[in-house]
Design an enzyme around this catalytic site. Structure first.
Site, short mmCIF file in Angstrom:
data_model
loop_
_atom_site.label_atom_id
_atom_site.label_comp_id
_atom_site.label_asym_id
_atom_site.label_seq_id
_atom_site.Cartn_x
_atom_site.Cartn_y
_atom_site.Cartn_z
N HIS A 38 -0.65 1.09 -0.30
CA HIS A 38 -0.09 1.59 0.97
C HIS A 38 0.13 3.10 0.94
CE1 HIS A 38 4.27 0.63 -0.55
NE2 HIS A 38 4.04 1.91 -0.73
N ASP A 55 0.09 -1.42 -4.09
CA ASP A 55 -0.80 -2.22 -3.24
C ASP A 55 -1.68 -1.34 -2.34
OD1 ASP A 55 0.93 -1.29 -1.28
OD2 ASP A 55 1.66 -3.27 -0.67
N GLU A 102 1.01 -1.23 5.07
CA GLU A 102 0.72 -2.22 4.03
C GLU A 102 -0.70 -2.78 4.21
OE1 GLU A 102 2.55 -2.33 1.56
OE2 GLU A 102 4.61 -2.95 1.91
N ASP A 118 8.72 7.47 6.60
CA ASP A 118 9.20 6.11 6.87
C ASP A 118 10.68 5.96 6.58
OD1 ASP A 118 8.80 6.44 4.15
OD2 ASP A 118 7.14 5.04 4.03
C1 F6R Z 1 7.70 6.50 0.71
C2 F6R Z 1 6.36 6.04 0.99
C3 F6R Z 1 5.62 5.18 0.02
C4 F6R Z 1 5.67 5.69 -1.42
C5 F6R Z 1 4.98 4.71 -2.37
C6 F6R Z 1 5.08 5.13 -3.80
O1 F6R Z 1 8.17 7.32 1.74
O2 F6R Z 1 5.86 6.36 2.00
O3 F6R Z 1 4.27 5.07 0.44
O4 F6R Z 1 5.04 6.94 -1.50
O5 F6R Z 1 5.58 3.45 -2.22
O6 F6R Z 1 6.40 5.08 -4.22
P1 F6R Z 1 6.83 5.60 -5.66
O7 F6R Z 1 6.62 7.08 -5.63
O8 F6R Z 1 8.29 5.27 -5.79
O9 F6R Z 1 5.96 4.92 -6.64
#
Ligand code: F6R
Length: 252
Positions: free
Chosen positions: A148, A146, A153, A77
């Site tokens: 995702h 959450d 989301e 992303d």
């Molecule tokens: C980032 C992504 C997100 C993260 C998730 C956890 O490319 O796809 O799904 O993996 O938000 O983020 P952290 O590791 O910062 O807790």
């Protein structure tokens, strides 16, 4: 290793003692795969969770134990809009944490463009690239508090194609630590959809920290539901869940 059986299917969970152990386990899987297939298509995630893994891969590359010269990378992303040159963009994050430290050629990097004129068109372009590939060989995944994966989301359905999306307030608050203030956190992103993630031949799912424990429990053990997008991985044929004790603390 713990193996849960959810609706008759095995869910492979490794509970590790430290972030370093998770990084070593994940790095071993990635390096083994690259040695067997030097032109591996490697799906990458940003955020704090994979940073120790990227550090380990960079160390191994520096030590001459692995080469990324033929690897192709596909990030999950990117914020939208954002200047790809900004260190706050996911392209910038990847440059600082991995790409500038390994022998991966610039042209092998694939990330949605945060400065494209139109988010939907850019999502369609990225989806076509992923379609042509037919799925990455290995996808690194983190999980949002959450639930995702990528920036898919919580919703009332799973969205399969790569798409532009609004970020939830919870995600923006979680990611505010990278910015000076909450109102600087982008409100939108382009994300690989659930389709491309599920087409990955293997997923390495990593979660660390207590704040991920409820989402991890829901992803692994609740009935699959788009309210926790990561729960779709219960249907993925080859996902390994690498958790620290905190992230695993709500599992039986
Ligand atoms: C980032 C992504 C997100 C993260 C998730 C956890 O490319 O796809 O799904 O993996 O938000 O983020 P952290 O590791 O910062 O807790």
């Amino acid at each position: 290793m713990k193996e849960y059986t959810v609706k008759g299917k095995p869910v492979r969970v490794y509970v590790c003692d430290s972030e370093d152990e998770i990084a070593s386990q994940a790095a071993d899987v990635v390096m083994y795969a690259i040695r067997r297939k030097p032109h591996l298509a490697l799906g990458l995630a940003t955020g704090s969770t994979p940073v120790p893994l990227y550090r380990k891969l960079a160390e191994k590359n520096r030590a001459g134990e692995i080469s990324f010269a033929k690897v192709r990378t596909y990030n999950l992303d990117e914020y939208f809009p954002i200047d790809p040159a900004s260190p706050l963009s996911f392209r910038g994050f990847m440059r600082d944490n991995l790409f500038s430290k390994i022998d991966l050629p610039e042209e092998a990097i694939h990330i949605p463009r945060g400065d494209a004129p139109d988010a939907d068109a850019e999502a369609a372009r990225y989806e076509a690239e992923l379609d042509a590939l037919g799925g990455v060989d290995i996808q690194i995944l983190g999980i949002g508090s959450d639930g995702h994966i990528g920036f898919n989301e919580p919703a009332d359905r799973f969205i399969y194609p790569t798409h532009a999306t609004a970020l939830t307030e919870q995600t923006r608050r979680d990611n505010a630590r990278f910015f000076n203030a909450l109102d600087e956190v982008p409100t939108h992103a382009i994300t690989m959809g659930i389709g491309a993630i599920m087409r990955a031949k293997k997923c390495i799912f990593i979660a660390t920290g207590k704040n991920k424990a409820p989402a991890v429990k829901s992803a692994l053990l609740d009935d699959p539901s788009p309210a926790c997008q990561a729960s779709v991985l219960q249907f993925h044929p080859d996902t390994v869940f690498l958790l620290d004790r905190d992230a695993a603390s709500l599992l039986p």
